[in-house]
Design a protein around this motif. Structure first.
Motif, PDB file in Angstrom:
ATOM      1  N   SER A   1      -1.145   3.172   2.535  1.00 60.71           N
ATOM      2  CA  SER A   1      -2.548   3.081   2.136  1.00 60.71           C
ATOM      3  C   SER A   1      -3.356   2.207   3.085  1.00 60.71           C
ATOM      4  N   ALA A   2      -4.681   2.379   2.997  1.00 64.79           N
ATOM      5  CA  ALA A   2      -5.631   1.682   3.875  1.00 64.79           C
ATOM      6  C   ALA A   2      -6.092   0.386   3.209  1.00 64.79           C
ATOM      7  N   PHE A   3      -6.779  -0.452   3.985  1.00 62.64           N
ATOM      8  CA  PHE A   3      -7.174  -1.759   3.438  1.00 62.64           C
ATOM      9  C   PHE A   3      -8.327  -1.669   2.445  1.00 62.64           C
TER      10      PHE A   3
ATOM     11  N   TRP B   1       5.989   2.282  -1.434  1.00 62.61           N
ATOM     12  CA  TRP B   1       4.601   2.062  -0.982  1.00 62.61           C
ATOM     13  C   TRP B   1       4.528   1.041   0.120  1.00 62.61           C
ATOM     14  N   LYS B   2       3.824   1.414   1.203  1.00 58.62           N
ATOM     15  CA  LYS B   2       3.479   0.432   2.223  1.00 58.62           C
ATOM     16  C   LYS B   2       1.971   0.239   2.206  1.00 58.62           C
ATOM     17  N   PRO B   3       1.519  -0.864   1.601  1.00 57.03           N
ATOM     18  CA  PRO B   3       0.082  -1.118   1.611  1.00 57.03           C
ATOM     19  C   PRO B   3      -0.381  -1.544   2.998  1.00 57.03           C
ATOM     20  N   SER B   4      -1.679  -1.664   3.164  1.00 59.51           N
ATOM     21  CA  SER B   4      -2.221  -2.129   4.442  1.00 59.51           C
ATOM     22  C   SER B   4      -1.757  -3.552   4.710  1.00 59.51           C
ATOM     23  N   GLU B   5      -1.447  -3.835   5.960  1.00 58.32           N
ATOM     24  CA  GLU B   5      -1.059  -5.201   6.336  1.00 58.32           C
ATOM     25  C   GLU B   5      -2.235  -6.166   6.179  1.00 58.32           C
ATOM     26  N   LYS B   6      -3.444  -5.592   5.946  1.00 55.17           N
ATOM     27  CA  LYS B   6      -4.615  -6.458   5.754  1.00 55.17           C
ATOM     28  C   LYS B   6      -4.797  -6.847   4.293  1.00 55.17           C
ATOM     29  N   ALA B   7      -4.026  -6.266   3.396  1.00 55.33           N
ATOM     30  CA  ALA B   7      -4.127  -6.622   1.970  1.00 55.33           C
ATOM     31  C   ALA B   7      -2.742  -6.621   1.318  1.00 55.33           C
TER      32      ALA B   7
ATOM     33  N   VAL C   1       6.389  -0.437  10.163  1.00 54.08           N
ATOM     34  CA  VAL C   1       7.032  -0.270   8.851  1.00 54.08           C
ATOM     35  C   VAL C   1       6.610   1.092   8.261  1.00 54.08           C
ATOM     36  N   GLY C   2       5.369   1.489   8.532  1.00 60.16           N
ATOM     37  CA  GLY C   2       4.914   2.827   8.118  1.00 60.16           C
ATOM     38  C   GLY C   2       5.788   3.906   8.756  1.00 60.16           C
ATOM     39  N   GLU C   3       6.216   3.648   9.975  1.00 59.81           N
ATOM     40  CA  GLU C   3       7.053   4.633  10.675  1.00 59.81           C
ATOM     41  C   GLU C   3       8.431   4.802  10.030  1.00 59.81           C
TER      42      GLU C   3
ATOM     43  N   ALA D   1      -0.548   9.658   3.107  1.00 65.29           N
ATOM     44  CA  ALA D   1      -1.050   8.633   4.036  1.00 65.29           C
ATOM     45  C   ALA D   1      -2.569   8.606   4.020  1.00 65.29           C
ATOM     46  N   THR D   2      -3.116   7.439   3.728  1.00 63.63           N
ATOM     47  CA  THR D   2      -4.562   7.238   3.704  1.00 63.63           C
ATOM     48  C   THR D   2      -4.932   6.265   4.809  1.00 63.63           C
ATOM     49  N   GLY D   3      -5.901   6.642   5.632  1.00 67.45           N
ATOM     50  CA  GLY D   3      -6.330   5.754   6.712  1.00 67.45           C
ATOM     51  C   GLY D   3      -7.133   6.513   7.744  1.00 67.45           C
ATOM     52  N   SER D   4      -7.093   6.023   8.966  1.00 67.08           N
ATOM     53  CA  SER D   4      -7.916   6.595  10.030  1.00 67.08           C
ATOM     54  C   SER D   4      -7.365   7.952  10.495  1.00 67.08           C
ATOM     55  N   ILE D   5      -8.235   8.724  11.138  1.00 63.36           N
ATOM     56  CA  ILE D   5      -7.811  10.014  11.695  1.00 63.36           C
ATOM     57  C   ILE D   5      -6.742   9.782  12.759  1.00 63.36           C
TER      58      ILE D   5
ATOM     59  N   LYS E   1      -3.149  11.690  12.573  1.00 60.25           N
ATOM     60  CA  LYS E   1      -2.625  12.640  13.564  1.00 60.25           C
ATOM     61  C   LYS E   1      -1.194  12.280  13.952  1.00 60.25           C
ATOM     62  N   ILE E   2      -0.925  10.986  14.058  1.00 56.72           N
ATOM     63  CA  ILE E   2       0.439  10.555  14.427  1.00 56.72           C
ATOM     64  C   ILE E   2       1.390  10.840  13.266  1.00 56.72           C
ATOM     65  N   VAL E   3       0.996  10.427  12.073  1.00 50.97           N
ATOM     66  CA  VAL E   3       1.872  10.588  10.901  1.00 50.97           C
ATOM     67  C   VAL E   3       2.132  12.079  10.632  1.00 50.97           C
ATOM     68  N   ALA E   4       1.074  12.890  10.717  1.00 51.68           N
ATOM     69  CA  ALA E   4       1.230  14.327  10.422  1.00 51.68           C
ATOM     70  C   ALA E   4       2.239  14.958  11.369  1.00 51.68           C
TER      71      ALA E   4
ATOM     72  N   THR F   1     -17.699   4.864  12.345  1.00 57.04           N
ATOM     73  CA  THR F   1     -17.594   3.401  12.545  1.00 57.04           C
ATOM     74  C   THR F   1     -17.564   2.807  11.147  1.00 57.04           C
ATOM     75  N   PHE F   2     -16.501   2.055  10.862  1.00 65.25           N
ATOM     76  CA  PHE F   2     -16.293   1.573   9.490  1.00 65.25           C
ATOM     77  C   PHE F   2     -17.111   0.301   9.253  1.00 65.25           C
ATOM     78  N   ALA F   3     -18.431   0.468   9.159  1.00 65.64           N
ATOM     79  CA  ALA F   3     -19.369  -0.664   9.064  1.00 65.64           C
ATOM     80  C   ALA F   3     -20.704  -0.130   8.538  1.00 65.64           C
TER      81      ALA F   3
ATOM     82  N   ALA G   1     -10.356  16.800  -7.989  1.00 66.72           N
ATOM     83  CA  ALA G   1      -9.451  16.572  -6.847  1.00 66.72           C
ATOM     84  C   ALA G   1     -10.257  15.903  -5.745  1.00 66.72           C
ATOM     85  N   PHE G   2      -9.665  14.880  -5.124  1.00 66.84           N
ATOM     86  CA  PHE G   2     -10.371  14.105  -4.112  1.00 66.84           C
ATOM     87  C   PHE G   2      -9.741  14.328  -2.738  1.00 66.84           C
ATOM     88  N   GLY G   3     -10.586  14.599  -1.736  1.00 60.10           N
ATOM     89  CA  GLY G   3     -10.073  14.722  -0.375  1.00 60.10           C
ATOM     90  C   GLY G   3     -11.024  15.521   0.479  1.00 60.10           C
TER      91      GLY G   3
HETATM   92  P1  NAD Z   1      -5.586   2.525   9.528  1.00 65.98           P
HETATM   93  O1  NAD Z   1      -5.404   3.927   9.966  1.00 65.98           O
HETATM   94  O2  NAD Z   1      -5.740   1.484  10.560  1.00 65.98           O
HETATM   95  O3  NAD Z   1      -4.347   2.068   8.604  1.00 65.98           O
HETATM   96  C1  NAD Z   1      -4.039   2.735   7.396  1.00 65.98           C
HETATM   97  C2  NAD Z   1      -2.576   2.538   7.070  1.00 65.98           C
HETATM   98  O4  NAD Z   1      -1.783   3.280   7.995  1.00 65.98           O
HETATM   99  C3  NAD Z   1      -2.092   1.090   7.177  1.00 65.98           C
HETATM  100  O5  NAD Z   1      -1.216   0.835   6.113  1.00 65.98           O
HETATM  101  C4  NAD Z   1      -1.375   1.071   8.512  1.00 65.98           C
HETATM  102  O6  NAD Z   1      -0.377   0.075   8.616  1.00 65.98           O
HETATM  103  C5  NAD Z   1      -0.769   2.460   8.545  1.00 65.98           C
HETATM  104  N1  NAD Z   1      -0.469   3.002   9.880  1.00 65.98           N
HETATM  105  C6  NAD Z   1      -1.224   2.921  10.991  1.00 65.98           C
HETATM  106  N2  NAD Z   1      -0.646   3.594  12.007  1.00 65.98           N
HETATM  107  C7  NAD Z   1       0.499   4.128  11.520  1.00 65.98           C
HETATM  108  C8  NAD Z   1       1.547   4.909  12.099  1.00 65.98           C
HETATM  109  N3  NAD Z   1       1.513   5.297  13.368  1.00 65.98           N
HETATM  110  N4  NAD Z   1       2.580   5.272  11.307  1.00 65.98           N
HETATM  111  C9  NAD Z   1       2.632   4.904  10.009  1.00 65.98           C
HETATM  112  N5  NAD Z   1       1.676   4.133   9.419  1.00 65.98           N
HETATM  113  C10 NAD Z   1       0.622   3.748  10.173  1.00 65.98           C
HETATM  114  O7  NAD Z   1      -6.850   2.527   8.536  1.00 65.98           O
HETATM  115  P2  NAD Z   1      -7.599   1.291   7.851  1.00 65.98           P
HETATM  116  O8  NAD Z   1      -8.405   0.585   8.881  1.00 65.98           O
HETATM  117  O9  NAD Z   1      -6.681   0.521   6.989  1.00 65.98           O
HETATM  118  O10 NAD Z   1      -8.588   2.063   6.833  1.00 65.98           O
HETATM  119  C11 NAD Z   1      -9.795   2.625   7.207  1.00 65.98           C
HETATM  120  C12 NAD Z   1      -9.687   4.118   7.421  1.00 65.98           C
HETATM  121  O11 NAD Z   1      -9.130   4.750   6.270  1.00 65.98           O
HETATM  122  C13 NAD Z   1     -11.035   4.782   7.597  1.00 65.98           C
HETATM  123  O12 NAD Z   1     -10.938   5.757   8.600  1.00 65.98           O
HETATM  124  C14 NAD Z   1     -11.309   5.432   6.245  1.00 65.98           C
HETATM  125  O13 NAD Z   1     -12.209   6.502   6.281  1.00 65.98           O
HETATM  126  C15 NAD Z   1      -9.938   5.854   5.869  1.00 65.98           C
HETATM  127  N6  NAD Z   1      -9.819   6.063   4.428  1.00 65.98           N
HETATM  128  C16 NAD Z   1      -9.792   7.346   3.961  1.00 65.98           C
HETATM  129  C17 NAD Z   1      -9.731   7.580   2.597  1.00 65.98           C
HETATM  130  C18 NAD Z   1      -9.726   8.988   2.061  1.00 65.98           C
HETATM  131  O14 NAD Z   1      -9.429   9.145   0.889  1.00 65.98           O
HETATM  132  N7  NAD Z   1     -10.042  10.006   2.836  1.00 65.98           N
HETATM  133  C19 NAD Z   1      -9.669   6.516   1.696  1.00 65.98           C
HETATM  134  C20 NAD Z   1      -9.679   5.219   2.199  1.00 65.98           C
HETATM  135  C21 NAD Z   1      -9.749   5.009   3.580  1.00 65.98           C
END
Ligand code: NAD
Length: 517
Positions: A165-167, A190-196, A230-232, A245-249, A253-256, A404-406, A472-474
């Motif tokens: 998950s993301a922060f 579960w691996k939460p964000s290292e920021k939280a 650790v996510g890896e 996996a929730t986070g940046s694109i 792309k790497i995880v997918a 830009t996350f701001a 459904a969210f996504g």
């Molecule tokens: P991030 O991609 O930097 O990190 C997200 C998570 O992925 C973290 O736990 C991180 O440790 C892990 N991670 C990063 N690289 C990885 C890898 N190569 N293999 C396995 N795990 C890896 O994102 P962030 O800065 O924490 O969050 C912000 C981003 O998340 C924004 O792009 C935001 O739009 C997105 N987000 C999307 C949704 C959604 O539902 N679509 C919800 C919340 C956040």
């Protein structure tokens, strides 16, 4: 503990969540022992170190996986409504601990206390949803082409579900996944964000207490901590049939690719670049409220935050002036003080990205209407507080194409018909959330039609941010295509099996094939 933290009662909150004494970095709160490097959790609110947590090594991880794999063997056999009963108790525990958990979310991540509480409420809501669902994990029955045969589909638990998950939603996203996965008979790692990381420990403690009370294995809920390495562990592990996996694109792309290379399933919830179309028939007052909340709420750090406003030229100046005047009234500061509208960004890297985006938009031809800038001085010591900004821009700019996350809002103009506005709205690689502000029924329906918005979420007369757990969210395109939470999102957490039963004394083959011996 700083004065800000003391006044807010962080100490009591941590104690209530069972994570009081982890400053030595040795306890994770769960019943396994993490032995890796220390991760510091610093609050963006005042820059204070809240606690340090040990990260999970590969060896620790393998112990967690053993525990999880073992727990799955018994959990999958528990009838789904009984699993629902456990999730009901988990929801009740969250109700009990809503305030301390909301406070921790707010202090560790930097969102307002109201939003922290709102996030915990989302967890409670998904539990309620999951409890009902635990009696409705239905498949279909269909007519067999062969006489005396019955055919149906059923859903079985998948196994160990990985969650990254993301922060920005440090607890709710886990709950969306885990509450559904649990009632489906899966166990989770579960691996939460290292920021939280503390939010992760708090949730793990709450879940573990419920499983313990019911004399169930704690391995149904598992926590690992650390950065992407650790996510890896999860993405490369064949024992994980589904990785959410929730986070940046970039991360997605790497995880997918990693998960696909071992033919696993991934559920991706990635970045957005969300827009509101403001038509000539829009209610301007509603538009301004929706746009400002969408752009500056959670300091622009929601995946559904409003990044772009696509405004018709006939009302462009009116909307622009109303926004600029609304931004003058924004109060930026400590998010724990409910008088403030905008809190801090998560860390200094995020501040750098914000500053870079403001420089870039001007370099690429845009004009700042509300300048922005980093705040310094009393109350802003963490260095993470920035002023929300507005820029006139064009959709073709590289900086506008990127998330830009701001809190930066780009104003884009259209002068022809709705088709032009929809083309701009869809003209980005992301496809999460979208909206139109209009009182014109034809426009609203066209926006929602198959030739309209290409996003996973499309709203009328509501902004882009905030979603209810019932749907459904996504999002589509580079947002990753995953769906979580409501509706039939549960199906991804299960494997589907088609069963055909012959209750006759002969063995007819399908498609009329004869095989006589
Ligand atoms: P991030 O991609 O930097 O990190 C997200 C998570 O992925 C973290 O736990 C991180 O440790 C892990 N991670 C990063 N690289 C990885 C890898 N190569 N293999 C396995 N795990 C890896 O994102 P962030 O800065 O924490 O969050 C912000 C981003 O998340 C924004 O792009 C935001 O739009 C997105 N987000 C999307 C949704 C959604 O539902 N679509 C919800 C919340 C956040």
């Amino acid at each position: 503990m700083t004065a800000v933290a003391m006044d807010f009662g962080i100490d009591e909150a941590l104690r209530a969540l069972g994570i009081k004494d982890i400053n030595d970095g040795t306890s994770t709160g769960s019943d396994f022992f993490s032995t890796g490097e220390l991760i510091e959790s610093r609050s963006p609110v005042d820059g204070a170190l809240i606690a340090s947590v040990r990260s999970t090594t590969k060896e620790d991880y393998n112990k967690v996986m053993e525990k999880a794999t073992d727990a799955f063997k018994s959990w999958r056999k528990k009838p789904a409504p009984q699993r629902g009963e456990i999730v009901r108790q988990f929801g009740d525990k969250l109700r009990e601990l809503k305030e301390p958990l909301g406070k921790l979310v707010s202090y560790e991540m930097g969102k307002s206390y109201q939003e922290g509480l709102g996030e915990v409420q989302e967890m409670i809501d998904i539990c309620d949803f999951a409890v009902g669902l635990s009696r409705q994990l239905h498949g279909l029955t269909m007519h067999s082409e062969r006489p005396g045969h019955r055919m149906y589909e059923q859903y079985h638990p998948l196994g160990v579900v990985g969650i990254i998950s993301a922060f920005n939603f440090p607890v709710a996203v886990w709950a969306w996944n885990t509450a559904l996965a649990w009632i489906c008979g899966d166990v989770c790692v579960w691996k939460p964000s290292e920021k939280a990381p503390l939010c992760g420990i708090a949730c793990q403690n709450i879940a573990a207490s419920v499983f313990r009370k019911n004399m169930l294995p704690e391995g149904i809920s598992n926590l690992i901590n650390g950065d992407f390495t650790v996510g890896e562990f999860l993405s490369t592990d064949n024992r994980i049939p589904l990785l959410s996996a929730t986070g940046s694109i970039r991360m997605g792309k790497i995880v997918a690719q990693t998960v696909a290379s071992r033919l696993g399933k991934s559920l991706l919830e990635l970045g957005g670049n969300n827009a509101i179309i403001v038509s000539p028939d829009a209610d301007i007052k509603m538009t301004v409220i929706g746009a400002v909340f969408g752009a500056v709420g959670t300091a622009g750090q929601r995946c559904t935050s409003t990044r772009r406003l696509i405004i018709h030229s006939s009302i462009y100046n009116e909307v622009k002036d109303a926004l600029v005047s609304a931004y003058k009234q924004l109060r930026i500061g400590n998010p724990l003080d409910e008088n403030n509208h905008v809190g801090p960004l998560i860390d200094k890297d995020a501040v750098n990205m914000y500053e870079n985006a403001l420089t870039e938009v001007v370099k690429q031809g845009g004009k700042l209407l509300v300048e922005g800038g980093v705040l310094t001085g009393e109350g802003y010591e963490s260095g993470c507080y920035v002023k929300p900004a507005i820029a006139e821009a064009d959709n073709s700019y590289a900086i506008v194409q990127n998330e830009t996350f701001a809190p930066i809002l780009y104003l884009l103009k259209y002068s022809e018909d709705l088709e032009e506005a929809i083309a701009i709205q869809n003209g980005v690689v992301q496809g999460l959330s979208s909206a139109i502000m209009t009182n014109n029924l034809r426009e609203a329906e066209a926006f929602l039609s198959c030739a309209g918005s290409d996003c996973g979420i499309a709203n009328v007369n509501i902004g882009t941010s905030g979603a209810e757990i019932g749907g459904a969210f996504g999002g589509e395109k580079e947002t990753g295509g995953g769906r979580e939470s409501g509706s039939d999102a549960w199906k991804i957490y299960m494997r589907r099996q088609t069963n055909t039963i012959n209750y006759t004394t002969s063995l007819p083959l399908a498609q009329g094939i004869k095989f006589d011996l």
